[in-house]
Design an enzyme around this catalytic site. Structure first.
Site, PDB file in Angstrom:
ATOM      1  N   ARG A 111      45.960  22.655  -2.159  1.00 50.11           N
ATOM      2  CA  ARG A 111      44.699  23.409  -2.219  1.00 50.11           C
ATOM      3  C   ARG A 111      44.941  24.865  -2.606  1.00 50.11           C
ATOM      4  O   ARG A 111      44.146  25.472  -3.328  1.00 50.11           O
ATOM      5  CB  ARG A 111      44.001  23.323  -0.865  1.00 50.11           C
ATOM      6  CG  ARG A 111      42.651  24.034  -0.774  1.00 50.11           C
ATOM      7  CD  ARG A 111      41.958  23.662   0.521  1.00 50.11           C
ATOM      8  NE  ARG A 111      40.674  24.334   0.673  1.00 50.11           N
ATOM      9  CZ  ARG A 111      40.442  25.318   1.540  1.00 50.11           C
ATOM     10  NH1 ARG A 111      41.419  25.751   2.328  1.00 50.11           N
ATOM     11  NH2 ARG A 111      39.247  25.862   1.626  1.00 50.11           N
ATOM     12  N   ASN A 135      38.451  31.146   1.434  1.00 52.02           N
ATOM     13  CA  ASN A 135      39.845  31.218   1.895  1.00 52.02           C
ATOM     14  C   ASN A 135      40.008  31.688   3.329  1.00 52.02           C
ATOM     15  O   ASN A 135      40.950  31.290   4.015  1.00 52.02           O
ATOM     16  CB  ASN A 135      40.641  32.173   0.995  1.00 52.02           C
ATOM     17  CG  ASN A 135      40.675  31.730  -0.453  1.00 52.02           C
ATOM     18  OD1 ASN A 135      40.569  30.550  -0.748  1.00 52.02           O
ATOM     19  ND2 ASN A 135      40.841  32.685  -1.363  1.00 52.02           N
ATOM     20  N   HIS A 169      43.092  27.055  -5.546  1.00 47.04           N
ATOM     21  CA  HIS A 169      42.374  28.310  -5.285  1.00 47.04           C
ATOM     22  C   HIS A 169      42.989  29.477  -6.045  1.00 47.04           C
ATOM     23  O   HIS A 169      42.298  30.459  -6.317  1.00 47.04           O
ATOM     24  CB  HIS A 169      42.353  28.595  -3.784  1.00 47.04           C
ATOM     25  CG  HIS A 169      41.334  27.786  -3.039  1.00 47.04           C
ATOM     26  ND1 HIS A 169      40.594  28.280  -1.997  1.00 47.04           N
ATOM     27  CD2 HIS A 169      40.914  26.500  -3.215  1.00 47.04           C
ATOM     28  CE1 HIS A 169      39.775  27.337  -1.552  1.00 47.04           C
ATOM     29  NE2 HIS A 169      39.971  26.248  -2.270  1.00 47.04           N
ATOM     30  N   HIS A 203      41.083  15.111  -2.281  1.00 47.37           N
ATOM     31  CA  HIS A 203      40.493  15.014  -0.945  1.00 47.37           C
ATOM     32  C   HIS A 203      40.812  13.682  -0.276  1.00 47.37           C
ATOM     33  O   HIS A 203      40.244  13.361   0.773  1.00 47.37           O
ATOM     34  CB  HIS A 203      38.973  15.228  -1.016  1.00 47.37           C
ATOM     35  CG  HIS A 203      38.595  16.652  -1.222  1.00 47.37           C
ATOM     36  ND1 HIS A 203      37.286  17.078  -1.332  1.00 47.37           N
ATOM     37  CD2 HIS A 203      39.346  17.774  -1.331  1.00 47.37           C
ATOM     38  CE1 HIS A 203      37.261  18.384  -1.515  1.00 47.37           C
ATOM     39  NE2 HIS A 203      38.506  18.827  -1.526  1.00 47.37           N
TER      40      HIS A 203
END
Length: 324
Positions: free
Chosen positions: A66, A98, A70, A197
């Site tokens: 992840r 975040n 990001h 996911h």
């Protein structure tokens, strides 16, 4: 004769310029063998640290994957997400997507320390994130791929871009498609990368509205999630629930089966199978795990190519948290 000489000189100049442009483009492209000479043991230096972190806590694999996502969605894959705030800018760590959520920075610190010992001042933090994302997927049973390398590090970060560019869990399908398109990524990339996911967990604050207010969710599933996520905002906000109830620490294609059965934990998850243009891809990945793996790998490579700093742009940070 003079005209001919002038024409020849012009032609040579054009040719030289074309060669320079060609070389510049070539130098700007990422290459899986970028560190083959300057840091030949790079991959074998990174992998054990990632494996140890995942062995200690399986969820860490999802967190590191992840983090790369990001980073790339905010002004490109430049390691900016790793920067701490300083006197000249506020970094991305406290951005809404975040803050109190993105994790694993200490693992990146450990990897950077090991890499600096092996090859001082050579490997960028941005490339370490890319390698770590791949190794995290592999550590949890997912596919592998050759990571393209040669990124350099940004010396600044953008709180506002992090708040704007990273897709929210409340996003509609059109928002998701548009957000990915803005990064040069296709709808196929969107659906394939959402398959990440299949591992990891989400905080109650990110799925509360979905389990209490949405209609496109299995009622029994919603009720079971409500037991760990109170309806009142501020109550249990940080309570965690796995994004994939069946195999939350195994990288597989169960995510798509969940979504088809209206058991996507996030609103944005369920949007991929709500009668829109992505239904067919979700069905394909549910029935064909090989196709999912192929498209996921392609999506990761495409995402890793978002606006990298290369050549003389950017730098090599010796401490991933500190701009140089």
């Amino acid at each position: 004769m003079a005209f001919s000489s002038t024409l020849s000189a012009w032609a040579i100049s054009v040719l030289a310029f074309a060669v320079m442009v060609s070389v510049g483009i070539a130098n700007a492209q990422l290459d899986a063998n970028f560190y083959s000479t300057s840091c030949p043991n790079l991959l074998t230096t990174v992998q054990p640290v990632v494996q140890s972190a995942v062995n200690t806590e399986a969820r860490m694999g999802a967190s590191l994957l992840r983090m790369f996502f990001h980073d790339c969605f905010v002004n490109g894959c430049d390691g900016s997400v790793l920067l701490d705030d300083n006197s000249t800018f506020t970094g991305e760590k406290t951005a809404f997507p975040n803050n109190n959520s993105l994790r694993g920075f200490e693992v990146i610190d450990q990897i950077k320390t090991a890499v600096e010992q092996a090859c001082p001042g050579v490997v960028s933090c941005a490339d370490i994130l890319a390698i770590t994302a791949r190794d995290s997927v592999v550590a949890l049973g997912g596919p592998t791929w050759n990571v393209l390398l040669g990124r350099r590090d940004s010396s600044t970060a953008s709180l506002s871009a992090a708040n704007t560019n990273i897709p929210a869990p409340s996003s509609s399908l059109s928002d998701l498609i548009g957000n990915f398109s803005n990064q040069g990524l296709s709808t196929t990339d969107l659906v394939a990368l959402s398959g990440a996911h299949t591992i990891g967990q989400a905080r109650c604050t990110n799925f509360r509205a979905h389990i209490y207010n949405d209609n496109n969710i299995d009622a029994t599933f919603a009720q079971s999630e409500q037991a760990n996520c109170p309806s009142t905002s501020g109550s249990g906000d940080n309570n965690l629930s796995p994004l994939d109830l069946q195999t939350p620490t195994q990288f597989d294609n169960n995510y798509y089966n969940n979504v088809i059965n209206m058991k996507g934990l996030l609103h944005s998850d369920q949007q991929l199978f709500s009668g829109g243009s992505t239904n067919a891809l979700v069905s394909t990945y549910n029935s064909n795990p090989t196709q999912f793996s192929t498209d996921f790998v392609n999506g990761m490579i495409n995402m890793g190519n978002i606006q990298p700093l290369t050549g003389s742009n950017g730098g090599i940070r010796t401490n991933c948290r500190i701009a140089t």
